[in-house]
Write a protein that holds these residues in place. Structure first.
Motif, PDB file in Angstrom:
ATOM      1  N   THR A   1       3.346   9.355   3.265  1.00 51.27           N
ATOM      2  CA  THR A   1       3.841   8.437   4.952  1.00 51.27           C
ATOM      3  C   THR A   1       3.416   7.751   4.525  1.00 51.27           C
ATOM      4  O   THR A   1       2.323   6.795   3.879  1.00 51.27           O
ATOM      5  CB  THR A   1       3.215  10.192   5.757  1.00 51.27           C
ATOM      6  OG1 THR A   1       3.333  10.962   5.898  1.00 51.27           O
ATOM      7  CG2 THR A   1       3.105   9.175   6.915  1.00 51.27           C
ATOM      8  N   THR A   2       3.889   7.160   5.723  1.00 43.01           N
ATOM      9  CA  THR A   2       3.780   5.677   6.288  1.00 43.01           C
ATOM     10  C   THR A   2       3.431   5.532   7.165  1.00 43.01           C
ATOM     11  O   THR A   2       4.384   5.692   8.361  1.00 43.01           O
ATOM     12  CB  THR A   2       4.892   4.755   5.410  1.00 43.01           C
ATOM     13  OG1 THR A   2       4.771   4.218   3.995  1.00 43.01           O
ATOM     14  CG2 THR A   2       3.920   2.900   5.343  1.00 43.01           C
TER      15      THR A   2
ATOM     16  N   THR B   1       0.573  -0.903  -0.095  1.00 46.83           N
ATOM     17  CA  THR B   1       0.428   0.154  -0.162  1.00 46.83           C
ATOM     18  C   THR B   1       0.638   0.693   0.055  1.00 46.83           C
ATOM     19  O   THR B   1       0.461   2.253  -0.210  1.00 46.83           O
ATOM     20  CB  THR B   1      -0.774   0.575   1.345  1.00 46.83           C
ATOM     21  OG1 THR B   1      -0.359  -0.146   2.145  1.00 46.83           O
ATOM     22  CG2 THR B   1      -1.623  -1.233   1.294  1.00 46.83           C
ATOM     23  N   SER B   2       1.561   1.652   0.761  1.00 45.14           N
ATOM     24  CA  SER B   2       2.713   2.423   0.597  1.00 45.14           C
ATOM     25  C   SER B   2       3.325   2.747  -1.080  1.00 45.14           C
ATOM     26  O   SER B   2       3.211   1.609  -2.080  1.00 45.14           O
ATOM     27  CB  SER B   2       3.835   2.410   1.571  1.00 45.14           C
ATOM     28  OG  SER B   2       5.347   3.081   1.689  1.00 45.14           O
TER      29      SER B   2
ATOM     30  N   VAL C   1       9.872  -0.400   8.563  1.00 39.75           N
ATOM     31  CA  VAL C   1      10.604   0.104   6.935  1.00 39.75           C
ATOM     32  C   VAL C   1      11.278   1.163   6.987  1.00 39.75           C
ATOM     33  O   VAL C   1      10.388   2.053   8.158  1.00 39.75           O
ATOM     34  CB  VAL C   1       9.656   0.034   6.108  1.00 39.75           C
ATOM     35  CG1 VAL C   1      10.109   0.666   4.869  1.00 39.75           C
ATOM     36  CG2 VAL C   1       9.122  -1.360   5.524  1.00 39.75           C
ATOM     37  N   ILE C   2      12.339   1.084   7.073  1.00 39.70           N
ATOM     38  CA  ILE C   2      12.914   3.241   6.238  1.00 39.70           C
ATOM     39  C   ILE C   2      12.573   3.477   5.087  1.00 39.70           C
ATOM     40  O   ILE C   2      13.469   3.101   4.378  1.00 39.70           O
ATOM     41  CB  ILE C   2      14.511   3.091   7.070  1.00 39.70           C
ATOM     42  CG1 ILE C   2      14.135   2.765   8.707  1.00 39.70           C
ATOM     43  CG2 ILE C   2      15.160   4.578   7.209  1.00 39.70           C
ATOM     44  CD1 ILE C   2      15.479   2.725  10.004  1.00 39.70           C
ATOM     45  N   ASN C   3      12.045   4.989   4.858  1.00 42.15           N
ATOM     46  CA  ASN C   3      11.857   5.086   3.444  1.00 42.15           C
ATOM     47  C   ASN C   3      12.716   5.734   3.331  1.00 42.15           C
ATOM     48  O   ASN C   3      13.609   6.295   3.735  1.00 42.15           O
ATOM     49  CB  ASN C   3      10.447   5.367   3.231  1.00 42.15           C
ATOM     50  CG  ASN C   3       9.573   4.644   2.994  1.00 42.15           C
ATOM     51  OD1 ASN C   3       9.438   3.445   3.335  1.00 42.15           O
ATOM     52  ND2 ASN C   3       8.785   4.878   3.762  1.00 42.15           N
ATOM     53  N   VAL C   4      13.444   5.599   2.168  1.00 41.21           N
ATOM     54  CA  VAL C   4      14.590   6.678   1.721  1.00 41.21           C
ATOM     55  C   VAL C   4      14.198   8.169   1.237  1.00 41.21           C
ATOM     56  O   VAL C   4      13.211   8.715   1.040  1.00 41.21           O
ATOM     57  CB  VAL C   4      15.500   6.426   0.034  1.00 41.21           C
ATOM     58  CG1 VAL C   4      15.647   7.439  -0.847  1.00 41.21           C
ATOM     59  CG2 VAL C   4      15.088   4.579  -0.445  1.00 41.21           C
TER      60      VAL C   4
ATOM     61  N   ASP D   1      -0.401  -3.631  13.793  1.00 37.45           N
ATOM     62  CA  ASP D   1       0.345  -3.067  12.841  1.00 37.45           C
ATOM     63  C   ASP D   1       0.477  -2.865  10.999  1.00 37.45           C
ATOM     64  O   ASP D   1       1.889  -2.874  10.753  1.00 37.45           O
ATOM     65  CB  ASP D   1       1.840  -3.217  14.196  1.00 37.45           C
ATOM     66  CG  ASP D   1       2.061  -2.690  14.818  1.00 37.45           C
ATOM     67  OD1 ASP D   1       1.073  -2.010  15.389  1.00 37.45           O
ATOM     68  OD2 ASP D   1       2.642  -2.941  15.481  1.00 37.45           O
ATOM     69  N   LEU D   2      -0.492  -3.591  10.585  1.00 36.15           N
ATOM     70  CA  LEU D   2      -0.237  -3.342   8.837  1.00 36.15           C
ATOM     71  C   LEU D   2       0.253  -2.239   8.459  1.00 36.15           C
ATOM     72  O   LEU D   2      -0.083  -0.576   9.485  1.00 36.15           O
ATOM     73  CB  LEU D   2      -1.938  -3.239   9.037  1.00 36.15           C
ATOM     74  CG  LEU D   2      -2.601  -4.457   7.338  1.00 36.15           C
ATOM     75  CD1 LEU D   2      -1.668  -5.395   6.790  1.00 36.15           C
ATOM     76  CD2 LEU D   2      -4.062  -3.120   7.075  1.00 36.15           C
ATOM     77  N   GLN D   3       1.024  -1.844   7.408  1.00 36.83           N
ATOM     78  CA  GLN D   3       1.360  -0.916   7.142  1.00 36.83           C
ATOM     79  C   GLN D   3       1.006  -0.130   5.846  1.00 36.83           C
ATOM     80  O   GLN D   3       0.422  -1.218   5.013  1.00 36.83           O
ATOM     81  CB  GLN D   3       3.099  -1.337   6.815  1.00 36.83           C
ATOM     82  CG  GLN D   3       4.111  -2.300   7.455  1.00 36.83           C
ATOM     83  CD  GLN D   3       5.209  -3.018   7.433  1.00 36.83           C
ATOM     84  OE1 GLN D   3       5.611  -1.989   5.945  1.00 36.83           O
ATOM     85  NE2 GLN D   3       6.155  -2.558   8.551  1.00 36.83           N
ATOM     86  N   VAL D   4       0.514   0.861   5.933  1.00 37.72           N
ATOM     87  CA  VAL D   4      -0.129   1.492   5.666  1.00 37.72           C
ATOM     88  C   VAL D   4       0.108   3.206   4.819  1.00 37.72           C
ATOM     89  O   VAL D   4       0.992   3.384   6.091  1.00 37.72           O
ATOM     90  CB  VAL D   4      -1.544   1.968   5.828  1.00 37.72           C
ATOM     91  CG1 VAL D   4      -2.576   2.559   5.295  1.00 37.72           C
ATOM     92  CG2 VAL D   4      -2.404   0.848   6.228  1.00 37.72           C
TER      93      VAL D   4
END
Length: 760
Positions: A587-588, A120-121, A530-533, A574-577
């Motif tokens: 934003t996630t 979803t991200s 996750v750590i986004n770039v 803690d589903l990642q959205v």
């Protein structure tokens, strides 16, 4: 086999096939009939066919060769005969063949959902919920999973969390592409296709022995090009075209009866205007609010001025969509079989580079809409798996290491931003219109990932009928991000974090007789944090799931009828959205919890020689239990989303089809096939708003193939999406900075053509 046909079960037209409406109660009734009969599906290695009956396939989905009817899990497969231009040709077309699976793309990124869970991200660095592998080696980047299928033996799909066997990133399931191996005799084929949109596809392979059955090779390749499915009406250039090629070389060595070494190398390349951002209309602002500020127009305003309806397969943009990607990989597998053991080593390296450009303001105005995605990934993985088999006890132990160096950037030039800010009163009226033209919205940086996993699983047969399987996996993952975020002011985004997880599984299966298997399983799944770039986003915590499944697989004694049924309940925390927030920043977050439950029923029948009928039906109830987020339609006020449906989670879906082999004298045989695939409404955001949805639709595919008696040559006439349905596969709401307009992707239109094949 995965084949379908509209006449297979009479007039099964669920939802809307053509213009025939069918209510939900009727749809549920049809599903319950399928449930009563049961389900099927799996991944095939070899098949043994009874006389005039359905084949019982040997599968390797659970890392051990086993007959499909004996596997206590929800697994599916598409075999080589059904893979190709006129059938399942890529990841996207898997959705027509696998229950409870849907696929869409975004920015040229693969978004797979199984049982309502997936990617979803929309940020760089995000991982999906479906593990994607080729020959057992993980392809980590979702954007690297769209290169298309060629020279495959089968595609394997596991539905439901796979925390013990597949570990990280498999909270929804796993997909494994199995390539064809070299043979000890000359073997090869060429298939050339031509279709509408001037589509040309050429695929082929050749292989054989270098030194008897001790050293063998195989070389395969594919070229794929077509004109665009739409145009950029502002420039007149094609969009959603394709120009790609790929090739693979494989060497198989067998130094002894107990030792086998398989090494393959692959390269693919694309350079076209595919994956365009399509404009679906406004949400919170009037049509073309941004473009009108400097005299621009949108697809909708241009169509309205001409008295026409906008064709959302086209765009109207000052930016041409760009898709440039290439990559190469090497995979080596060592298989050692001393005594009752089978020990495998799988080593893999993947290098992937892509650049995508699209237009976020969805108009011909040059209004800070040029969106540039740059992604470069290098991964290395090593896995050891050992399996042991005896009369009553089977064991599996394994260890894996995964490393990725990921670089990425998202750059949006802020051209003409001052025009909007002056209108909003956020800068003085005297500010020049080009005051911020040299600035960018910029995410820039690297993320380094190191992951370890250790797992073990054992099965004990208490009797010829009752078996217990239990196992678990310990996972450790560390991510470190280094980068900057700049949006009229830069900030450092350096951060690091690590996580540990234990994911157990237990399955009890009971073989009531040779033809009927009952099973019950409990499994835990883990998706890493996750750590986004280059993102100012906080570190996103891991996603966890407990899954409970009951199933039955059965067949008649003569195997003219097969039926499987699975019922599942999945509890996510803690589903990642992912979404775009009020400050126009991607934003996630971790949604508090969600739960998915449903039924999957599959039926295959062979009532007379040569005729195979298939049906599957699914019911899915996937909703948030606890989740609060800011709604773009309410000024980003926080709203309670408990009870809202998850994205890409259709309540019902069906597939019906037939496949009929007709002898043509001594010349060969004619194969007639067709399928209908129906999917219920899906939403693309957690708010379930009407401006981000795709209604129920049906896709009809069919084909007619003649194969010579000696199987040396064939001619196949085929068509996909024959009713030319316009289907939105992804719809995101852009940033408030872009007036929260709707953009996304659409599925291919009607495709038809002919394929000539030669085997040697």
């Amino acid at each position: 086999m995965v084949r379908t046909q509209p006449w297979a079960f009479g007039a099964i037209s669920m939802g809307r096939i053509g213009q025939w409406p069918v209510g939900r109660s009727a749809a549920l009734g049809i599903l319950l009939v399928g449930v009563a009969l049961g389900p099927t599906g799996a991944m095939a290695e070899k098949a043994v066919a009874p006389v005039d009956g359905l084949t019982d396939i040997v599968v390797t989905a659970t890392r051990s060769s086993e007959s499909l009817s004996k596997v206590p899990a929800s697994v599916s497969a598409v075999l080589a005969a059904d893979l190709g231009v006129g059938g399942v040709k890529d990841v996207a077309s898997l959705a027509t063949a696998i229950p409870n699976l849907s696929v869409g793309d975004q920015f040229g990124v693969n978004r797979i959902f199984i049982r309502g869970i997936g990617l979803t991200s929309i940020d760089l660095g995000a991982d999906g919920g479906v593990a994607f592998l080729q020959d057992g080696a993980q392809i980590a980047r979702p954007a690297a999973q769209l290169s298309g299928f060629y020279d495959l033996e089968r595609v394997e799909v596991l539905r439901g969390p796979q925390g013990t066997l597949y570990g990280r990133g498999a909270t929804a399931g796993a997909i494994n592409l199995i390539t064809k191996r070299p043979a000890d005799h000359l073997d090869g084929y060429v298939r050339a296709s031509y279709g509408n949109y001037n589509a040309v596809a050429v695929e082929g392979a050749v292989g054989g022995p270098i030194s008897g059955d001790k050293l063998m090779v195989r070389i395969a390749g594919k070229y794929d090009r077509r004109d665009g499915y739409g145009i950029n009406e502002f420039t007149g250039k094609a969009i959603d075209n394709r120009d790609a090629y790929a090739f693979r070389g494989t060497i198989l060595a067998k130094p002894s009866d107990e030792l086998e070494i398989l090494v393959s190398g692959e390269y693919f390349h694309e350079d076209d205007s595919n994956y365009a951002f399509h404009y679906f209309g406004p949400t919170v602002r009037p049509e073309n609010f941004l473009g009108s500020l400097i005299g621009g127009q949108s697809l909708f305003t241009v169509a309205a001025a001409a008295g026409k309806t906008a064709n959302i397969r086209d765009i109207y943009s000052d930016q041409e969509p760009l898709n440039q990607r290439h990559g190469f990989s090497f995979t080596g597998t060592i298989d050692w079989t001393p005594g009752d053991w089978d020990v495998k080593s799988i080593t893999s390296y993947h290098n992937f580079v892509r650049f995508n450009r699209d237009d976020l303001d969805a108009s011909n105005a040059n209004m800070f809409g040029q969106n540039n995605y740059d992604e470069r990934s290098k991964t290395f993985s090593q896995e050891f798996v050992g399996t042991y088999k005896s009369d009553r006890f089977d064991a599996l132990i394994g260890a894996m290491y995964f490393h990725e160096d990921l670089f990425g950037s998202v750059r949006v030039p802020l051209t003409n931003l001052a025009v909007l800010l002056k209108l909003a009163g956020q800068v003085p009226p005297a500010t020049p219109d080009n005051a911020f033209d040299a600035a960018n919205y910029l995410q820039f940086g690297t993320v380094t990932i190191d992951a370890y996993g250790f797992y073990a699983q054992g099965s004990y047969a208490f009797s010829d009928k009752l078996k217990l399987t239990a196992g678990g996996r310990f996972s450790h993952e560390r991510r470190k991000g280094v980068g900057t975020f700049d949006f009229l002011g830069g900030v450092n985004t350096d951060k690091a974090k690590s996580w540990d997880a234990f994911t157990p599984t237990i399955t009890l299966n009971y073989q009531t007789n040779d033809a009927t298997l009952l099973y019950a399983s409990v499994t835990r799944g883990f998706k890493s944090g996750v750590i986004n770039v280059g993102s100012r986003n906080d570190v996103i915590n891991p996603e966890y799931v407990w899954s409970y499944e009951l199933g039955v697989k059965t067949a008649t004694a003569d195997r003219k009828l097969q039926a499987n049924l699975a019922a599942f309940y999945m509890d996510y925390t803690d589903l990642q959205v992912g979404f775009v927030d009020a400050s126009s920043v991607v934003t996630t977050v971790n949604a508090a919890s969600a739960r998915n439950y449903g039924l999957e029923a599959e039926l295959r029948a062979k009532p007379v020689p040569g005729l195979t009928l298939e049906l599957f039906g699914t019911y899915l109830n996937a909703k948030y239990r606890k989740f609060t987020s800011g709604d773009y339609r309410q000024g980003f006020a926080q709203v309670d989303l408990a009870g809202k449906k998850l994205s890409n989670a259709p309540e019902f879906s069906f597939r019906a089809g037939a496949n009929y082999d007709i002898p043509v004298g001594s010349s060969g045989k004619l194969n007639a096939r067709a399928e209908v695939n129906w999917q219920d409404r899906v939403f693309f955001t957690e708010f379930n708003n009407a401006d981000a949805t795709q209604g129920a639709y049906a896709l009809v595919n069919a084909g007619l193939k003649f194969t010579s008696a000696n199987d040396r040559w064939s001619v196949d006439v085929w068509g996909r999406n024959l009713t030319n349905e316009l289907v939105i596969t992804n719809n995101i709401i852009t940033a408030p900075l872009f007036s929260s307009v709707r953009v996304g992707s659409v599925a291919p239109p009607r495709n038809y053509g002919v394929t000539f094949g030669v085997n040697f």
